[in-house]
Design an enzyme around this catalytic site. Sequence first.
Site, short mmCIF file in Angstrom:
data_model
loop_
_atom_site.label_atom_id
_atom_site.label_comp_id
_atom_site.label_asym_id
_atom_site.label_seq_id
_atom_site.Cartn_x
_atom_site.Cartn_y
_atom_site.Cartn_z
N HIS A 185 44.52 -19.74 -1.13
CA HIS A 185 43.36 -18.79 -1.52
C HIS A 185 42.93 -18.13 -0.25
CE1 HIS A 185 41.72 -21.70 -4.83
NE2 HIS A 185 42.90 -20.96 -5.15
N ASP A 198 40.18 -25.14 -8.70
CA ASP A 198 41.38 -24.76 -8.98
C ASP A 198 42.62 -25.66 -8.61
OD1 ASP A 198 43.08 -22.59 -9.72
OD2 ASP A 198 43.15 -21.57 -7.80
N SER A 240 43.46 -24.56 -0.62
CA SER A 240 42.36 -23.65 -0.41
C SER A 240 41.66 -23.73 1.03
CB SER A 240 41.58 -23.71 -1.42
OG SER A 240 40.34 -22.82 -1.34
#
Length: 188
Positions: A34, A127, A7
């Site tokens: 992401h 996540d 991310s």
Amino acid sequence: MIVIGASAGGVQALLTLLPGLPTDFAWPVLVVVHVPPEHDHGLAALFEARCAMRVREAEDKQLPEPGTLYFAPANYHLLVEPDGSLALSADDPVNHSRPSIDVLFESAADALRHRVIAVLLTGANHDGAEGLRAVARAGGTAIVEDPNTARVPTMPAAGLALCPNATSLTIGAIAPHLIRLAQSHVRP
């Protein structure tokens, strides 16, 4: 199969990790990063010029090939089906993300069990932590970027909290570790 999630700070981390994998790498590598859904991020094009491995954007129903990097397309979850093929999904975001790292890791754990290696990199949310634990519980290998050296430590720290036996490595040590695993014929 190798599955990687990143991310915040992830593109920079991947620019260190992925070029270190050789053309003849024994396994396919699936990557979720992401990115805001409104951006067609073109990650495959960015990495194609920098990596020895073939680089593709993942396609639905595709059978992944060894020596190839597959990036999740913008705004689609990337999953591994029970037969090892790839699937794309526009289901709701998970952990505020589509693509979601947890979706990739959990589907790979379900499909491949002990034959998957999950790598969780830098990021500012949680996540990937549940997915990393799913991979470890299925008998797969769990690796996290060392939170002490990650650009954003939240995601790898969350992964270690749920999967304390995961191997923690600096970003520069991950590609050599994956190559050693491949060369030792320990098929994930």
